[in-house]
Design a protein around this motif. Structure first.
Motif, PDB file in Angstrom:
ATOM      1  N   THR A  83       0.838  -1.202   0.000  1.00 19.54           N
ATOM      2  CA  THR A  83       0.000   0.000   0.000  1.00 19.54           C
ATOM      3  C   THR A  83       0.870   1.248   0.000  1.00 19.54           C
ATOM      4  O   THR A  83       0.611   2.206  -0.758  1.00 19.54           O
ATOM      5  N   LEU A  84       1.917   1.258   0.837  1.00 21.06           N
ATOM      6  CA  LEU A  84       2.823   2.398   0.895  1.00 21.06           C
ATOM      7  C   LEU A  84       3.517   2.602  -0.457  1.00 21.06           C
ATOM      8  O   LEU A  84       3.654   3.735  -0.943  1.00 21.06           O
ATOM      9  N   LEU A  85       3.931   1.518  -1.088  1.00 18.25           N
ATOM     10  CA  LEU A  85       4.601   1.627  -2.382  1.00 18.25           C
ATOM     11  C   LEU A  85       3.625   2.140  -3.449  1.00 18.25           C
ATOM     12  O   LEU A  85       4.007   2.965  -4.294  1.00 18.25           O
ATOM     13  N   ASN A  86       2.382   1.675  -3.413  1.00 18.21           N
ATOM     14  CA  ASN A  86       1.391   2.151  -4.383  1.00 18.21           C
ATOM     15  C   ASN A  86       1.064   3.626  -4.192  1.00 18.21           C
ATOM     16  O   ASN A  86       0.754   4.332  -5.165  1.00 18.21           O
ATOM     17  N   LEU A  87       1.121   4.099  -2.958  1.00 15.20           N
ATOM     18  CA  LEU A  87       0.941   5.532  -2.708  1.00 15.20           C
ATOM     19  C   LEU A  87       2.064   6.331  -3.353  1.00 15.20           C
ATOM     20  O   LEU A  87       1.841   7.367  -3.983  1.00 15.20           O
ATOM     21  N   MET A  88       3.300   5.847  -3.199  1.00  8.86           N
ATOM     22  CA  MET A  88       4.435   6.531  -3.815  1.00  8.86           C
ATOM     23  C   MET A  88       4.346   6.496  -5.343  1.00  8.86           C
ATOM     24  O   MET A  88       4.733   7.453  -6.024  1.00  8.86           O
ATOM     25  N   ALA A  89       3.843   5.360  -5.876  1.00 12.78           N
ATOM     26  CA  ALA A  89       3.764   5.210  -7.330  1.00 12.78           C
ATOM     27  C   ALA A  89       2.613   6.007  -7.927  1.00 12.78           C
ATOM     28  O   ALA A  89       2.557   6.192  -9.152  1.00 12.78           O
ATOM     29  N   GLY A  90       1.677   6.451  -7.085  1.00 10.67           N
ATOM     30  CA  GLY A  90       0.539   7.206  -7.592  1.00 10.67           C
ATOM     31  C   GLY A  90      -0.611   6.351  -8.045  1.00 10.67           C
ATOM     32  O   GLY A  90      -1.585   6.856  -8.608  1.00 10.67           O
ATOM     33  N   THR A  91      -0.538   5.034  -7.817  1.00 13.34           N
ATOM     34  CA  THR A  91      -1.645   4.156  -8.203  1.00 13.34           C
ATOM     35  C   THR A  91      -2.728   4.110  -7.124  1.00 13.34           C
ATOM     36  O   THR A  91      -3.797   3.558  -7.350  1.00 13.34           O
ATOM     37  N   LEU A  92      -2.429   4.676  -5.941  1.00  8.84           N
ATOM     38  CA  LEU A  92      -3.400   4.829  -4.868  1.00  8.84           C
ATOM     39  C   LEU A  92      -3.393   6.276  -4.400  1.00  8.84           C
ATOM     40  O   LEU A  92      -2.327   6.917  -4.356  1.00  8.84           O
ATOM     41  N   GLU A  93      -4.558   6.791  -4.028  1.00 14.14           N
ATOM     42  CA  GLU A  93      -4.658   8.127  -3.465  1.00 14.14           C
ATOM     43  C   GLU A  93      -4.754   8.030  -1.947  1.00 14.14           C
ATOM     44  O   GLU A  93      -5.437   7.138  -1.420  1.00 14.14           O
ATOM     45  N   PRO A  94      -4.088   8.918  -1.212  1.00 11.69           N
ATOM     46  CA  PRO A  94      -4.190   8.880   0.253  1.00 11.69           C
ATOM     47  C   PRO A  94      -5.567   9.348   0.705  1.00 11.69           C
ATOM     48  O   PRO A  94      -6.244  10.117   0.015  1.00 11.69           O
ATOM     49  N   ASP A  95      -5.997   8.861   1.885  1.00 10.49           N
ATOM     50  CA  ASP A  95      -7.247   9.348   2.469  1.00 10.49           C
ATOM     51  C   ASP A  95      -7.072  10.765   2.989  1.00 10.49           C
ATOM     52  O   ASP A  95      -8.011  11.567   2.968  1.00 10.49           O
TER      53      ASP A  95
END
Length: 589
Positions: A321-333
């Motif tokens: 999840t942390l890596l996907n946040l850095m990659a931009g594939t997930l948006e933070p809450d």
């Protein structure tokens, strides 16, 4: 002799995987199978396990030998519960005895919800469930294909200890070099269709392999020297050659027909990256929840231009999840993530992207670019594939014919060929062979950019990461001083402390007590002093772990300390069991 294979040959179309291979397994043998992906390691295991037929040769099991096999992608009944899967095939009496052990092993492997169905599990959880089933059932031969994939650090350490105590014959494929060093006592290398077996651990294998290759090169140099002299003699006139020339001519022809050792192609990576500006990736007060549970909570982080960051933690804690946040594939809450304008991310995820099985390998790379720029100049897609150990005959084959490891290597090629300057690697050691990992580690040392890697591979992290962050699963992300092994040792020590039962308080004697077994004078003296002995052993274990960290570059000293560590752990476990036994007598149980 538990298992033997003689004259094994296996081909797929025009591709020979195994040629005249012999393999023998005795009780107590623990064999690690290594080799470049696609050379036939998994094929060999399937043939030994009897789930695939060889084209020629025979495989024999000693009568009465029980064999358990765990492939990389086990086929399971999706309707089974996790516990039913593990206990399947056992009689009622055996089930009753095995249920406690099954639940213990499942819990160790992160599968404590025993009533979940297999269909509800992720791919990694299914592999762990299949592994638990094999470990619970009594077996004489255990064959495991990449058992450490999808295990976190604590699980790998536990599995190491379990397999070291296993008394049967073990055959396994793994990329984990620390695991090979600590568990196996033989290495079998699959190379060019042949199988080379070496006694000893992984470190011993490296030196013995180098000696074998040097000996083969020396023999070839000698053959070429003799061949040159004989050629000069052959080219002289008949009179000069004399009357006894026929036998010498025949020897010359035989010598000429011999073939020297085939030089194994080595995977080579040159640092391909784009210019990276001052600003990279910054996380400010970032939070992310999943299914109502905090995974990342109020996390601040700045990635440096030449950073080498390792992300560790147990399975499901939120590392990806942390890596996907850095990659931009997930948006933070909540919170913000800013990325520099010059940042070009290369994301090597756990799962391969969709690949058309009918597409040719070379066309997959040509989609990135027909001509690819490297530090050594511009090369074609075919030349890049050659560097990544895809020969010309494989380049024109459909992707569907590649092994799982070869597909991972092809995916890695596509990521690096895009010339990223920030590399995000999610479990990069899963399904990659040791040679590819070694070259990747060397590549990262000279990579002109930043690297963030999620991994449970202790060797990889010890070599690559300069700083570590632990995702604890409760939203907290904390920096970890020291190495990954230090982190695992601290967790193991904390677990031992939490599992250590408190000494029960004495209760008032009932007016009419039932007859109970009492401690003898000697046993009472033993109980009075055993807590001090346990404390001393725990202190010595901590000192040993600190010494191992200090001696990480001295292999001989490290080997001695590792042996001492194992002896101390065994002694501590025995003392704990003895203490619990004596306490049970005091309690009247």
């Amino acid at each position: 002799m538990l298992l033997s294979a003689e004259g094994i040959g296996k081909s797929y179309g025009d591709r020979t995987m195994l040629h005249d291979v012999n393999f023998y397994l005795e009780r107590g043998d623990k064999v690690g199978v290594v080799g470049v992906n696609g050379t036939g390691k998994s094929t060999l295991l399937r043939i030994l396990a009897g789930v695939e037929e060889s084209d020629r040769g025979t495989v024999s099991l000693d009568p009465g030998v029980r064999l358990e096999y765990v492939p990389q992608n086990p086929e399971l009944n999706l309707e089974d519960t996790v516990l039913e899967l593990v206990l399947r095939g056992l009689g009622s009496d055996a089930r009753a005895l095995a249920e406690y052990e099954a639940k213990t092993i499942l819990t160790r492997l992160g599968l404590s919800q025993f009533e979940r169905t297999v269909g509800q599990l992720s791919g990694g959880e299914r592999r762990r469930a299949a592994l638990a089933a094999a470990l619970v059932r009594e077996s004489d031969v255990l064959i495991l294909d990449e058992p450490t994939n999808h295990l976190d650090g604590d699980m790998i350490v536990w599995l190491e200890d379990w397999l070291k105590r296993f008394t049967g014959g073990l055959v396994l494929v793994t990329h984990d070099r620390y695991f090979l060093e600590r568990v196996v006592n033989h290495i079998a290398e699959v190379d060019g269709g042949s199988l080379y077996t070496y006694p000893g651990h992984y470190d011993s294998f490296l030196s013995r392999k180098a000696a074998r290759e040097e000996s083969a090169k020396a023999s070839e140099r000698k053959r070429q020297s003799i061949l040159r002299r004989e050629y000069q003699w052959v080219m002289q006139g008949p009179t000069a050659r004399g009357t006894k020339s026929r036998e010498r001519l025949e020897r010359y022809e035989a010598l000429k027909e011999q073939t020297g050792p085939v030089s194994s192609k080595k995977l080579e990576l040159s640092s391909i990256s784009s210019r990276l500006g001052r600003k990279t990736i910054e996380l400010s007060h970032v939070s992310k929840a999943r299914n109502g549970r905090a995974v990342i909570s109020d996390f601040d982080f700045s990635l440096l231009r030449d950073d080498r960051v390792g992300i560790v933690g147990s399975n499901g804690s939120g590392k990806s999840t942390l890596l996907n946040l850095m990659a931009g594939t997930l948006e933070p809450d909540s919170g913000s993530i800013s990325v520099g304008e010059t940042v070009k991310i290369g994301y090597f995820s756990q799962e391969n992207p969709p690949m058309d099985p009918q597409q040719r390998v070379i066309d997959y790379v040509r989609d990135i670019g027909e001509r690819i720029e490297t530090v050594d100049g511009v090369i074609t897609a075919g030349q890049l594939l050659e560097q990544f150990l895809f020969p010309s005959n494989v380049q024109w084959s459909p992707i569907g014919k590649l092994s799982g490891g070869e597909k991972r290597r092809l995916f890695l090629l596509s990521v690096l060929a895009g010339a990223p300057n920030v590399l995000l690697l999610d479990e990069p050691t899963n399904d990659l062979d040791i040679e590819t990992l070694t070259v990747l580690e060397d590549y990262l040392e000279t990579f002109q950019g930043a690297v963030v890697a999620v991994s449970h591979d202790r060797y990889f992290l010890d070599k690559v990461a300069r700083r570590l962050f632990a995702v604890e699963g409760d939203g907290v992300v904390t920096p970890c001083p020291g190495s990954y092994q230090d982190y695992l040792d601290q967790r193991a020590q904390a677990r031992r402390q939490s599992e250590r039962p408190e000494k029960p308080k004495k209760e008032a004697q009932p007016t009419a007590p039932k007859p109970k077994k009492r401690l003898s004078y000697k046993e009472q003296r033993e109980l009075d002093g055993i807590e001090d002995e346990i404390h001393a052993l725990e202190t010595r274990l901590a000192e040993n772990e600190a010494q191992q960290s200090a001696q990480s570059s001295d292999y001989i000293a490290l080997q001695q300390l590792t042996a001492e560590h194992e002896e101390l752990e065994t002694t501590l476990e025995a003392k704990m069991e003895r203490w619990l036994y004596l306490l049970s007598i005091v309690e009247g149980n």
